[in-house]
Design an enzyme around this catalytic site. Structure first.
Site, short mmCIF file in Angstrom:
data_model
loop_
_atom_site.label_atom_id
_atom_site.label_comp_id
_atom_site.label_asym_id
_atom_site.label_seq_id
_atom_site.Cartn_x
_atom_site.Cartn_y
_atom_site.Cartn_z
N GLY A 1 0.82 -1.20 0.00
CA GLY A 1 0.00 0.00 0.00
C GLY A 1 0.85 1.25 0.00
O GLY A 1 2.03 1.22 -0.37
N CYS A 2 0.28 2.35 0.42
CA CYS A 2 0.99 3.63 0.46
C CYS A 2 2.29 3.49 1.25
O CYS A 2 2.29 3.01 2.38
CB CYS A 2 0.11 4.70 1.09
#
Length: 244
Positions: free
Chosen positions: A65-66
């Site tokens: 993810g981020c």
């Protein structure tokens, strides 16, 4: 400093929802966080430990993810010398945030973790990755972020690391600790490109940002709660990196 529109919107919505939950809550005025739930995963067995007495430097790349939250978690782990946000899976020409954010470059947002295997093992890093860093059952998404650039993957050029990671994923699948299958990819042979300087140390430098407060700070709290012996309070920040 710039930020992708999707993260700006997601952070704003998160802050608004949190505020509404406070107003609708018990009246005690405590903030309510819809944080991603951490999971107690089993200890890796067999070769996944990979402790290496006398060896003081190893690397592995985690995509979950981020990269703000992924980097932030590993910066608080004892034995991790550096955690650098960047991109992996695509070409050098496309290793730029605006291009990666489009989702069509083959890159994933990722973090290159350099660690001392005599102090923290690959097994322990894998436990953290699969328990508090991200949800490994989400395909091409994490939290509010959608797209292949947010896929779950472990990139390891070392054959023993790859074998150990595959063995641990198989162990997790058989354990039934997750309600859905683990979709994490195990890859190697791809170059890692450091991200722009404004993405480095983002969690540590912007703890009051709505996105960080809502989605990432709960991961730090989960790390501290679940792995107290490996948690360090002061994050190991990275120096500015050269942007190609």
């Amino acid at each position: 400093m710039t930020m992708s529109m999707e993260k700006w919107v997601a952070g704003g919505i998160a802050a608004l929802v949190a505020g509404l939950l406070v107003l609708a809550g018990s009246g005690l005025g405590r903030p309510v966080h819809a944080a991603p739930a951490s999971v107690d995963v089993p200890v890796p067995t067999g070769a996944a430990d990979l402790r290496q007495p006398g060896v003081h430097r190893a690397q592995v790349v985690f995509a979950g993810g981020c990269f703000w939250g992924v980097q932030g978690v590993f910066q608080h782990v004892k034995g991790v010398d550096s955690a650098v946000s960047g991109y992996i899976g695509g070409s050098a020409a496309d290793a730029r945030y605006p291009r990666v954010s489009s989702g069509g470059t083959g890159h994933a947002e990722a973090v290159q973790v350099t660690y001392d295997p005599s102090r923290v093992s690959l097994a322990q890093l894998l436990q953290m990755f699969f328990s508090v860093v991200h949800d490994p059952t989400q395909r091409d998404r994490q939290g509010p972020d959608r797209g292949s650039q947010y896929r779950s993957a472990v990139h390891a050029d070392d054959a023993a690391q790859r074998a150990a990671t595959l063995a641990y994923i198989d162990q997790l699948q058989r354990s039934g600790v997750f309600a859905a299958p683990v979709v994490t990819r195990v890859e190697g042979g791809r170059r890692f490109y450091p991200a722009e300087d404004y993405h480095q140390n983002y969690l540590a430098l912007h703890p009051d940002a709505a996105y960080i407060r809502f989605y990432d700070l709960p991961k730090i709290e989960a790390l501290k709660r679940q792995y107290p012996a490996l948690y360090r309070d002061a994050p190991r920040l990275v120096m500015p990196v050269s942007v190609r």
